[in-house]
Design a protein around this motif. Structure first.
Motif, PDB file in Angstrom:
ATOM      1  N   LYS A 127      33.675  24.977  38.687  1.00  0.00           N
ATOM      2  CA  LYS A 127      34.024  25.449  37.757  1.00  0.00           C
ATOM      3  C   LYS A 127      35.488  25.652  37.087  1.00  0.00           C
ATOM      4  N   ARG A 150      22.839  33.085  41.018  1.00  0.00           N
ATOM      5  CA  ARG A 150      23.791  32.052  40.881  1.00  0.00           C
ATOM      6  C   ARG A 150      24.164  31.595  42.269  1.00  0.00           C
ATOM      7  N   THR A 156      30.705  37.169  41.957  1.00  0.00           N
ATOM      8  CA  THR A 156      31.358  36.842  40.651  1.00  0.00           C
ATOM      9  C   THR A 156      32.388  38.034  40.581  1.00  0.00           C
ATOM     10  N   LYS A 189      28.255  37.077  36.052  1.00  0.00           N
ATOM     11  CA  LYS A 189      27.776  36.034  36.169  1.00  0.00           C
ATOM     12  C   LYS A 189      28.923  35.007  36.566  1.00  0.00           C
ATOM     13  N   TYR A 190      30.164  35.420  36.230  1.00  0.00           N
ATOM     14  CA  TYR A 190      31.204  34.352  36.285  1.00  0.00           C
ATOM     15  C   TYR A 190      32.185  34.469  37.494  1.00  0.00           C
ATOM     16  N   TYR A 201      40.596  31.715  35.323  1.00  0.00           N
ATOM     17  CA  TYR A 201      38.989  32.078  35.020  1.00  0.00           C
ATOM     18  C   TYR A 201      38.814  31.327  33.579  1.00  0.00           C
ATOM     19  N   ASP A 202      37.464  31.167  33.051  1.00  0.00           N
ATOM     20  CA  ASP A 202      37.262  30.696  31.973  1.00  0.00           C
ATOM     21  C   ASP A 202      37.347  31.447  31.004  1.00  0.00           C
ATOM     22  N   GLU A 218      34.457  32.951  29.203  1.00  0.00           N
ATOM     23  CA  GLU A 218      33.415  33.855  29.691  1.00  0.00           C
ATOM     24  C   GLU A 218      34.030  35.042  30.290  1.00  0.00           C
ATOM     25  N   THR A 219      35.231  35.757  29.740  1.00  0.00           N
ATOM     26  CA  THR A 219      35.972  36.709  30.216  1.00  0.00           C
ATOM     27  C   THR A 219      36.452  37.385  28.990  1.00  0.00           C
TER      28      THR A 219
END
Length: 604
Positions: A497, A455, A459, A465-466, A507-508, A511-512
């Motif tokens: 993002k 990516r 991260t 990944k996030y 954060y998203d 995705e957490t």
């Protein structure tokens, strides 16, 4: 969603370095904990309905404009009403509670600047988070409020009061130049004396202005920086030296949601950042007192053979048992309304870095560390050496399974780095080789396990990944150069993002997996200011300047910030939030220097 009568951003705050009260722009005190900031609330209407306790005072005008301002360089609040019938203003303040035998008092002075108005007053405290049945009794020129097992309260006035149910009420008329005064506090307080309250007002005015003028900041946005400093001071305990994360509990991160926490405690992280911000402005005394307070916390933890806690009570007590107030319907119907905070039980390894950074800076700009203080630091750093590679709950206090978070690794590196720097600077005894070896191991771990080559950015978790906005602190704590290509790629990924028109989400949530609570939250104010500072440090000065100006426009009319913003930029979460205001100070400090042609890239 329940109708919101008084919005979070509609409030100003007053305080006396022991507790704080929120005052809405309609002149209503709808949140007040007494006698301490972490005591049960006696006015709780903000978290329920008016029946949960309030103190309202306003002219009986149907069509008027309302404004709130602070007297310059103070925490004395004025609420103004402007109508065809005239102009009225109310001054609210709390005399400094800097003696052990004094109890907090609110003094309200309503004045008719011009014209004439009929005023309505209703003072209806409800003890113990609105759970106790409070009785009101008229005595001479004051009303006493009592409830079983609760401290007695009293409202004194220069106008005639009556009792209606459990409330003190009054209706009175003022003409141009006339005024009325009210004092709310302990049942044991002296009677209202206008000469004495005038002395209280002058003393309070003088205190705040003398404190504000000690600031060394002379750059752009001086008014906003000074207001942020005054907020941080309001959240500082005169008795203990601790710094509360915010003045309130239970205000939601999403309307109707369940992320409703109690912030009336001192987080090691937030308080350490606050000390850093105050020291930047020249307020060294607050840093000294906080260092002594946290020293007591460290000693208590080590005496009990426990690790340093994430947070402590304002008096350095260790337990903050979390419970729910089932009697309150919550702001905007947001339940549960929580008091206490079970995060005190969590492991959050990042706190050692934030604390060590504050200790390092306090030594750099203040007094040298004591022998016993260095012994405490050494034991703390030994703990970090043994535990840095463990999973934890992270900076955002995830309530799911512990994980290996980048921010926690980063701040463990900071803990070792600052301890080594301090030890060398002060020629202090330390196991240099061991600490230096661990510091190098943490750095290598971050680059090997938290960089995602596919990516092209760092991260938030090991092998993940996030993204996470706490990664914005990487250049701010000098782990990586602000212009390093790998960091710039990470900054751009965060922009893509997590950033929306300058507002940054932590954060998203999709995705957490460590965040197992339901619902959403807003954009985080502190992260948004960190983003501005990262842009400035990366040399993107024009972009940083524009984003900063937008963030300033999202403050409430008094320059106050809560924890978060909704998608329209309105306030969410507990207020005012220390972390938001200290991040503003840091961003303003750095951006101002870059705009002035200076280059403080590696200055703390």
């Amino acid at each position: 969603m329940t109708e919101i009568k008084r919005k979070i951003e509609d409030h100003g705050i007053i305080g006396d370095l022991r507790t704080c009260a929120l005052i809405a722009c309609d002149g209503t005190i709808d949140y007040f904990c007494w006698p301490n900031l972490d005591s049960p609330s006696i006015f709780s209407a903000l978290l329920d309905s008016d029946a949960a306790g309030l103190f309202s005072l306003a002219p009986d005008w149907q069509d008027c404009r309302r404004q709130q301002i602070y007297l310059p360089d103070t925490n004395i609040l004025q609420t103004r009403w402007l109508a065809r019938e005239g102009v009225a203003e109310m001054t609210d303040y709390m005399p400094l509670c800097d003696q052990e035998d004094r109890q907090p008092r609110i003094i309200r002075r309503i004045k008719m600047v011009q014209g004439e108005a009929r005023f309505r007053l209703r003072c209806a405290p409800v003890h113990d988070y609105a759970r106790a049945k409070t009785h009101a009794q008229l005595r001479d020129n004051h009303v006493e409020f009592t409830a079983e097992g609760q401290p007695g309260l009293r409202l004194a006035a220069t106008c005639e009061l009556q009792v209606e149910g459990g409330a003190a009420v009054s209706e009175f008329t003022l003409k141009s130049g006339q005024h009325a005064e009210f004092m709310f506090g302990s049942v044991d307080d002296e009677h209202l004396d206008e000469i004495q309250t005038e002395t209280c007002f002058r003393d309070t005015l003088s205190y705040w202005r003398n404190w504000a003028k000690k600031s060394t900041y002379r750059g752009r946005w001086q008014e906003m920086v000074n207001r942020s400093a005054l907020v941080l001071k309001l959240l500082t305990s005169w008795q203990h030296g601790s710094i509360a994360a915010a003045a309130t509990f239970g205000l939601p991160e999403e309307h109707g949601g369940e992320r409703n926490w109690d912030y009336r405690a001192s987080w090691i992280r937030d308080a350490s950042f606050s000390v850093y911000a105050l020291m930047r402005l020249g307020y060294v005394t607050e840093a000294k007192r906080f260092t002594k307070w946290v020293g007591r916390c460290v000693e208590n933890s080590q005496r009990d053979k426990e690790k340093l806690q994430v947070m402590y009570r304002l008096d350095s007590g260790t337990e903050l048992q979390e419970s729910e107030l089932l009697n309150l319907s919550g702001y905007a119907g947001s339940t549960p309304v929580r008091i206490g905070n079970d995060a005190w039980r969590q492991t959050q390894l990042d706190i050692y870095g934030e604390l060590m950074d504050a200790i390092y800076l306090a030594n750099k700009y203040g007094e040298a560390i004591s022998h016993r203080g260095w012994e405490n630091v050494s034991r703390m750093i030994d703990y970090v050496c043994e535990n840095w590679n463990q999973p934890d709950a992270g900076i955002w206090e995830m309530r799911g399974e512990p994980q290996h978070f980048l921010h926690s690794r980063l701040m463990c590196w900071v803990a070792l780095d600052r301890a080594l720097r301090l030890g060398i600077k002060r020629s202090l005894p330390m196991p240099f080789a061991r600490w230096d070896k661990v510091r190098s191991e943490i750095r290598e771990d971050i680059w090997q396990n938290f960089w995602n080559a596919e990516r092209g950015h760092f991260t938030s978790t090991r092998g993940g990944k996030y993204l996470d906005a706490s990664m914005l602190l990487m250049p701010l704590v000098r782990f990586v150069s602000a212009t390093d290509p790998d960091w710039i790629a990470t900054l751009d990924a965060i922009k893509d993002k997590l950033v929306s028109d300058g507002l940054v989400r932590r954060y998203d949530m999709a995705e957490t997996p460590a965040d197992d609570l339901r619902g959403e939250e807003g954009s985080f104010a502190a992260c948004s200011f960190w983003y501005v500072e990262c842009l400035a440090r990366a040399g993107r000065i024009e972009e940083a300047h524009f984003e900063f100006e937008k963030l300033l426009s999202y403050a409430n009319p008094l320059g106050l910030y809560a924890e978060e913003f909704d998608y329209r930029g309105y306030a969410l979460g507990n207020t005012p939030q220390a972390l938001s205001h200290l991040a503003l100070i840091s961003a303003a400090f750095f951006l101002n220097r870059r705009l002035s042609g200076e280059d403080p890239l590696w200055q703390p």
